[in-house]
Write an enzyme that holds these catalytic residues in place. Structure first.
Site, PDB file in Angstrom:
ATOM      1  N   GLY A 179      17.037   2.014  -7.033  1.00  0.00           N
ATOM      2  CA  GLY A 179      16.262   2.676  -5.981  1.00  0.00           C
ATOM      3  C   GLY A 179      14.898   2.032  -5.822  1.00  0.00           C
ATOM      4  O   GLY A 179      14.055   2.127  -6.712  1.00  0.00           O
ATOM      5  N   LEU A 185       9.147   1.503  -7.773  1.00  0.00           N
ATOM      6  CA  LEU A 185       8.146   0.434  -7.693  1.00  0.00           C
ATOM      7  C   LEU A 185       6.940   0.726  -8.578  1.00  0.00           C
ATOM      8  O   LEU A 185       6.379  -0.184  -9.192  1.00  0.00           O
ATOM      9  CB  LEU A 185       7.728   0.210  -6.241  1.00  0.00           C
ATOM     10  CG  LEU A 185       8.889  -0.376  -5.418  1.00  0.00           C
ATOM     11  CD1 LEU A 185       8.632  -0.238  -3.933  1.00  0.00           C
ATOM     12  CD2 LEU A 185       9.144  -1.838  -5.788  1.00  0.00           C
ATOM     13  N   GLU A 186       6.550   2.009  -8.672  1.00  0.00           N
ATOM     14  CA  GLU A 186       5.400   2.330  -9.538  1.00  0.00           C
ATOM     15  C   GLU A 186       5.770   2.128 -11.011  1.00  0.00           C
ATOM     16  O   GLU A 186       5.074   1.422 -11.742  1.00  0.00           O
ATOM     17  CB  GLU A 186       4.945   3.776  -9.298  1.00  0.00           C
ATOM     18  CG  GLU A 186       4.232   3.956  -7.959  1.00  0.00           C
ATOM     19  CD  GLU A 186       3.576   5.320  -7.769  1.00  0.00           C
ATOM     20  OE1 GLU A 186       2.923   5.504  -6.739  1.00  0.00           O
ATOM     21  OE2 GLU A 186       3.719   6.205  -8.641  1.00  0.00           O
ATOM     22  N   GLU A 202      18.320  -1.900  -4.530  1.00  0.00           N
ATOM     23  CA  GLU A 202      18.073  -0.958  -3.431  1.00  0.00           C
ATOM     24  C   GLU A 202      19.265  -0.977  -2.472  1.00  0.00           C
ATOM     25  O   GLU A 202      19.720  -2.035  -2.038  1.00  0.00           O
ATOM     26  CB  GLU A 202      16.765  -1.335  -2.705  1.00  0.00           C
ATOM     27  CG  GLU A 202      16.542  -0.664  -1.362  1.00  0.00           C
ATOM     28  CD  GLU A 202      16.531   0.862  -1.401  1.00  0.00           C
ATOM     29  OE1 GLU A 202      15.841   1.444  -2.241  1.00  0.00           O
ATOM     30  OE2 GLU A 202      17.261   1.475  -0.578  1.00  0.00           O
ATOM     31  N   HIS A 321      -0.088  16.451  -2.650  1.00  0.00           N
ATOM     32  CA  HIS A 321      -1.147  16.946  -1.761  1.00  0.00           C
ATOM     33  C   HIS A 321      -0.579  17.790  -0.628  1.00  0.00           C
ATOM     34  O   HIS A 321      -1.229  18.708  -0.147  1.00  0.00           O
ATOM     35  CB  HIS A 321      -2.013  15.800  -1.224  1.00  0.00           C
ATOM     36  CG  HIS A 321      -1.256  14.571  -0.847  1.00  0.00           C
ATOM     37  ND1 HIS A 321      -0.787  13.676  -1.773  1.00  0.00           N
ATOM     38  CD2 HIS A 321      -0.857  14.087   0.351  1.00  0.00           C
ATOM     39  CE1 HIS A 321      -0.162  12.697  -1.151  1.00  0.00           C
ATOM     40  NE2 HIS A 321      -0.182  12.933   0.144  1.00  0.00           N
ATOM     41  N   HIS A 444     -21.399  -2.697   4.537  1.00  0.00           N
ATOM     42  CA  HIS A 444     -21.042  -4.078   4.232  1.00  0.00           C
ATOM     43  C   HIS A 444     -21.576  -4.440   2.852  1.00  0.00           C
ATOM     44  O   HIS A 444     -22.727  -4.102   2.543  1.00  0.00           O
ATOM     45  CB  HIS A 444     -21.642  -5.021   5.273  1.00  0.00           C
ATOM     46  CG  HIS A 444     -21.408  -6.464   4.952  1.00  0.00           C
ATOM     47  ND1 HIS A 444     -20.191  -7.066   5.146  1.00  0.00           N
ATOM     48  CD2 HIS A 444     -22.231  -7.402   4.403  1.00  0.00           C
ATOM     49  CE1 HIS A 444     -20.275  -8.335   4.762  1.00  0.00           C
ATOM     50  NE2 HIS A 444     -21.499  -8.566   4.298  1.00  0.00           N
TER      51      HIS A 444
END
Ligand code: FAD
Ligand code: NAD
Length: 465
Positions: A179, A185-186, A202, A321, A444
């Protein structure tokens, strides 16, 4: 009279937040949790331990790989002490779950320990006792989706789910991740950085389903460059364990010749499914939809008056969240207020390196809807701060409505994508146009200037490209 105004079932980010909000609004509130600690999947075996290991493994890779040499920092002899790394993760988890216990006491939320099951629409049993309430919020979360024919055994540490992958006793030589989604991926990144070869299998033709097509393609390219072997359009048809080795049988998703892959660890991360087992929903007059979720209305109320549901157990992205915001909103509705969650603007972040973050519509969704849109992109290779930091992987992609210029989606690949996306969420919540982004002063040198420049690129006029 009922024992409580509100009983919340489950103390994950949805449930514990709902309980605290309910108590803050004057409701006599209890929260039932069957785990030994509060905080649910997220704090105990999800968001927090995974991020602790992602952070620690990133530090190790930096120290170990020679990546710092170009900055004139020469390190030799950096060694991995996995036990200490794991202990520090456990410490972070303990501090945070203990913090929820403190917040419960502070806000006078009673913690009922045990597994809750409905007796009726007005009462539950938990820990051998019966409790009544005028309102319930079901926040029971989700668990790993099993892969038929593949037996997960976290204790053995060979074929594991995400919980097992957060606890491996040693670095595998070869880990196969089934998967290519967020967890794969983490956690694949964690073990790759610590020294494992990682192969991702996958089923679909791209990793990270649901993300924007460019982001999916370009993040896969970056992960491959880091050493991930990513096999898309491939399915696992079996996993056999012999001694300390696993042999996976894989074949093309569309059918074809099978091949085998040897591994010392296999992570099954093909999604999660809602937790409703053992809740006796039927006794409350409730049922689930075909995906096992509890359906709710705009106020998070189920088909039964006074019973609400939030978080991973209801439709929508399975994100902490989102669960938290729904918890606040549901408690507010119960207290007679109007709670609001804008489900169109729930950000998603993948905490790899670089991070991948997204909010709003993807280009594919807009194409499918026949929308008329414009795209602006700006690469971090042209952003001065990223360049100074030698951190130029990725870009910002802003999608705006071609007529109104209203920003419809923002997608980012960057070391700081998860932090940067917050600006886009707020601006989009206020209906910002790409011009609003472009004419808002950004400090900046910051990575955030890339958002401004991508917005300028929507009009075809970025300064630094
Ligand atoms: P949960 O957190 O699952 O909590 C539900 C709680 O209810 C559990 O503690 C459970 O024990 C309890 N419970 C269940 N049934 C009963 C019952 N009958 N009686 C009493 N108690 C019960 N999301 C993010 O947004 N960011 C991330 O970085 C992130 N990382 C993740 C990493 C991993 C490895 C995993 C697995 C998930 C991650 N998630 C992340 C997803 C996130 O953890 C979930 O979306 C979130 O926890 C859902 O919250 P919830 O309150 O709905 O349910
Ligand atoms: P996912 O849905 O993100 O990814 C699962 C992947 O497995 C998909 O790409 C899917 O196509 C693939 N797949 C399905 N069946 C397969 C098969 N038989 N063979 C090969 N591939 C197959 O699910 P996940 O990674 O398990 O994560 C579960 C949930 O946890 C997600 O909904 C996610 O939102 C949440 N989560 C979030 C975060 C975060 O926000 N950073 C981190 C971890 C988990």
């Amino acid at each position: 009279m009922s024992d409580y105004d509100l009983i919340v079932i489950g103390a994950g980010p949805g449930g514990y937040v709902a309980a605290i909000r309910g108590a803050q609004l004057g409701l006599k509130t209890a929260c039932v949790e069957s785990r030994e600690t509060l905080g649910g999947t997220c704090l105990n075996v999800g968001c927090i331990p995974s991020k602790a290991l992602l952070h620690a493994s990133e530090l190790y890779e930096e120290a170990h790989s020679g990546a710092l040499e170009k900055f004139g920092i020469k390190l030799t002899g950096a060694k991995l002490d996995l036990k200490t790394m794991m202990a520090e993760k456990t410490k972070a988890v303990g501090e945070l779950t203990g913090g929820i216990e403190f917040l419960f006491k502070k806000n006078k939320v009673d913690w009922i320990k045990g597994h809750a099951a409905f007796e009726s629409d007005k009462s539950i049993t938990a820990g051998g006792k019966s409790y009544s309430a005028d309102n319930f919020i079901i926040a029971t979360g989700s668990s790993v989706t099993p892969l038929p024919g593949v037996k997960i055994d976290n204790a053995k540490g060979i074929v594991v789910d995400s919980t097992g992958a957060l606890e491996l006793p040693k670095v595998p030589k070869h880990m196969v991740v089934i998967g290519g989604g967020v967890i794969g991926l983490e956690l694949g990144s964690v073990w790759r950085r610590l020294g494992a070869k990682v192969t991702v299998v996958e089923f679909l033709d791209q990793i990270l389903p649901g993300m924007d097509k460019d982001i999916r393609k370009d993040s896969a390219r970056i992960f491959k460059k880091q050493g991930f072997d990513i096999k898309t359009s491939t399915k696992v048809t079996g996993v056999a364990v012999k001694g300390k080795k696993a042999t996976l049988t894989v074949e093309p998703a569309a059918g074809g010749d099978a091949e085998t892959i040897e591994a010392d660890a296999v992570l099954v991360s093909i999604g999660r499914r809602p937790n409703t087992e053992g809740l006796a929903l039927n006794k409350a007059g409730l049922s689930t939809n075909e995906r096992g979720q509890i359906e709710v209305g705009h106020d998070f109320q189920t088909s039964v008056k006074g019973i609400y549901a939030i978080g991973d157990v209801v439709p929508g992205p399975m994100l902490a969240h989102k669960a938290e915001d729904e918890g606040v909103a549901a408690a507010e509705f119960i207290a007679g207020q109007t709670g609001i969650v804008n489900h169109e603007l729930i950000p998603g972040v993948v905490y790899t390196y670089p991070e991948v973050a997204s909010v709003g519509k993807t280009e594919d969704e807009l194409k499918e809807a026949g929308a008329n849109y414009k795209v602006g992109k700006f690469p971090f290779s042209a952003n001065s701060r990223a360049k100074a930091n030698r951190d130029t992987e990725g870009y910002v992609k802003v999608i705006a409505d071609a007529e109104s210029d209203r920003v419809l989606g923002v997608h980012v690949i960057s070391s700081l994508a998860g932090t940067l996306i917050a600006e886009a969420v707020i601006a989009m919540e206020f209906g910002a146009t790409s011009e609003d982004f472009a004419y808002t002063c950004h400090a900046h040198p910051t990575h955030a200037e890339a958002i401004k420049e991508a917005a300028m690129a929507v009009q075809g006029k970025p300064i630094h490209m």
